[in-house]
Design an enzyme around this catalytic site. Structure first.
Site, PDB file in Angstrom:
ATOM      1  N   ARG A  30     -10.838  -4.578 -18.352  1.00 48.02           N
ATOM      2  CA  ARG A  30     -10.958  -6.005 -18.083  1.00 48.02           C
ATOM      3  C   ARG A  30     -10.707  -6.357 -16.614  1.00 48.02           C
ATOM      4  NH1 ARG A  30      -7.322  -8.863 -22.502  1.00 48.02           N
ATOM      5  NH2 ARG A  30      -6.377  -6.798 -22.673  1.00 48.02           N
TER       6      ARG A  30
ATOM      7  N   ASN B  23       7.372 -10.330 -28.826  1.00 51.33           N
ATOM      8  CA  ASN B  23       7.651  -8.993 -28.313  1.00 51.33           C
ATOM      9  C   ASN B  23       6.971  -8.822 -26.956  1.00 51.33           C
ATOM     10  OD1 ASN B  23       8.082  -6.233 -27.960  1.00 51.33           O
ATOM     11  ND2 ASN B  23       6.350  -5.656 -29.279  1.00 51.33           N
TER      12      ASN B  23
ATOM     13  N   ASN C  83      -3.635  -7.593 -17.438  1.00 52.03           N
ATOM     14  CA  ASN C  83      -4.818  -6.933 -17.993  1.00 52.03           C
ATOM     15  C   ASN C  83      -6.118  -7.373 -17.332  1.00 52.03           C
ATOM     16  OD1 ASN C  83      -3.544  -5.306 -20.046  1.00 52.03           O
ATOM     17  ND2 ASN C  83      -3.087  -7.229 -21.099  1.00 52.03           N
TER      18      ASN C  83
ATOM     19  N   ARG D   6      -7.581  -3.747  47.919  1.00 49.94           N
ATOM     20  CA  ARG D   6      -8.689  -4.660  47.669  1.00 49.94           C
ATOM     21  C   ARG D   6      -9.501  -4.803  48.953  1.00 49.94           C
ATOM     22  NH1 ARG D   6      -4.566  -9.734  46.821  1.00 49.94           N
ATOM     23  NH2 ARG D   6      -4.205 -10.255  49.018  1.00 49.94           N
TER      24      ARG D   6
END
Length: 466
Positions: free
Chosen positions: A15, A169, A227, A439
């Site tokens: 499921r 249960n 589930n 630079r």
């Protein structure tokens, strides 16, 4: 009394409609079976046996040697599943917890209360029960006049009187181990489903005159078995609320607890404040008096006392006491900040160590670097650590100053107290106390900007005439 546990984790979970084995779906950042094994571990189980089936190797890979395993090749019911553990536990004396691997919300303190009731009453079995206002779909607990459990009746078999019973249960049990396996030998599959039911053991115990107890939890979340994805989302929400409540009880302030996502293994110190949108994952540890968020995501990291993190991402990193991170900073794996460091907006660190008091305030990348104490790294500075083939280290000693828009081409070392001028591209080491400038020299051409504009204007006019 010796305590053991059998975790039922063999079901495929169709499921869930997932390629992932059911009990490995996560709730609050941890697979469901991980929550269950952690819970039985908290009640000092000396042996934990996992009944595996579909996806057995994935479960073993996750749990490793924290448990023993038995393969249930055919899923023939809960009684059949438990019986598979007989080869490992059948000869043991003591009590055995039987719990499903998809019940992540069962708490250790509940199992401890069940154990106490079980031992004091000399029960052969103790069932975790819950009282639902709408118990449809669950097996009903039928108690006798003395309060012990007489039987469990499944929904489809209930009389009208039994269907009215609200105590159900949950599927979590404690058994006398020897009596459990003796009773399982008597369980048959003579039913419509042709399966061996664990609940038949309760009937066998009662017919033999054994005591069966029921312990009713006051937390209905413990009855949830996951589930499908709907139940998974419900379990996630309940677990998050439980985790956040635990932290609040321990002295953490949540500005909006519902908007904070804190995974199960995260630790947070007292007087820390969690703002909305905060995500704390994995084995993250937050110290005391910190301010985390809004919208901070921290995973598997250590955050010290008094730290502030705003609108930032921190992963597998360490942030020292009283440091600040953000807004909009990204600390990638291997980053380590000392005390009172500052990492500002749009700064990215990767595998970089910054000692106490160092600052990278904005718009910089510091990767594969070792930075000393009280170093200032200016806006837009970059450690150029990758040449397309290898990654090299940049070292910046204590009290150095790195100006804005500096490129440090690794491997390179900036000495103690050295000063790197803004806009420089540094390819060689800078000794301690030196100033480095690299630079192009600036040249000004008088009036040349006006000439460029005039030339562009004339070109535009010619184009319009054509």
């Amino acid at each position: 009394m010796k305590t053991m546990a059998i975790v039922l984790a063999a079901g495929q979970g169709k499921r869930m409609k997932s390629k992932l084995y059911k009990v490995l779906h996560q709730v609050a950042g941890k697979p469901m079976v991980g929550h269950v094994v952690h819970t039985v571990g908290q009640v000092s189980c000396e042996r934990t046996v996992i009944i595996v089936g579909h996806g057995a190797e994935a479960v073993k890979s996750y749990l490793g040697d924290s448990a023993e395993y038995v393969l249930q090749e055919q899923q023939l019911g809960t009684g059949h599943a438990v019986k598979q553990a007989e080869q490992l536990l059948g000869g043991e004396e003591g009590m055995t917890i039987v719990i499903c691997g998809d019940t992540p919300l069962v708490k250790a303190e509940t199992i401890e209360a069940m154990q106490k009731l079980h031992e004091q009453s000399g029960a052969a079995a103790t069932i975790l029960t819950a009282v639902f206002e709408q118990p449809a779909g669950y097996g009903r607990i039928i108690r006798g006049a003395d309060g012990t459990v007489e039987r469990i009746v499944e929904q489809k078999d209930c009389t009208p009187e039994e269907a009215a019973v609200q105590e159900i249960n949950t599927g979590t049990y404690i058994f006398d181990n020897r009596k459990l396996f003796a009773a399982l030998a008597k369980v048959t599959n003579e039913n419509a489903q042709g399966e061996y039911y664990l609940t038949d053991v309760i009937r066998i115990f009662r017919e033999a005159g054994e005591v069966v107890q029921g312990y009713a939890t006051d937390d209905l979340a413990e009855a949830i078995g996951v589930n499908d994805r709907i139940a998974l989302a419900e379990a996630e929400q309940l677990m998050r609320a439980r985790i956040n409540r635990r932290h609040m009880v321990n002295g953490v302030t949540f500005i909006d607890a519902a908007s904070a996502y804190i995974e199960a293994d995260v630790q947070i110190g007292a007087d820390t404040v969690i703002y909305p949108g905060t995500v704390l994952k994995g084995a993250t540890v937050i110290g005391e008096d910190a301010v985390i968020g809004p919208n901070a995501e921290i995973a598997n990291s250590s955050i010290g006392n008094g730290v502030t993190v705003k609108y930032s991402v921190i992963n597998e990193s360490v942030v020292g006491d009283k440091s600040s991170v953000g807004p909009y900073a990204n600390l990638r794996p291997g980053s380590k900040l000392g005390r009172e460091c500052k990492i500002g907006d749009f700064v990215e660190l990767k595998n970089a160590v910054l000692d106490d008091g160092s600052k990278v305030s904005h718009l910089s990348y510091v990767g594969d670097a070792v930075v000393g104490k009280d170093v200032n790294i200016g806006c837009g500075a970059i450690t150029v650590n990758y040449d397309g083939f290898n990654k090299s280290v940049t070292e910046i000693a204590d009290n150095a100053f790195v100006g804005s828009n500096v490129n440090l081409i690794a491997p390179v070392k900036i000495g103690e107290g050295a000063y790197v001028v803004a806009g420089s591209t540094i390819t060689s080491d800078v000794p301690a106390g030196d100033l480095a400038i690299a630079r192009e020299r600036q040249t000004n051409k008088p009036g040349y900007a006006d000439k460029i504009r005039a030339r562009a204007k004339a070109k535009k006019e010619r184009s319009q005439k054509q």
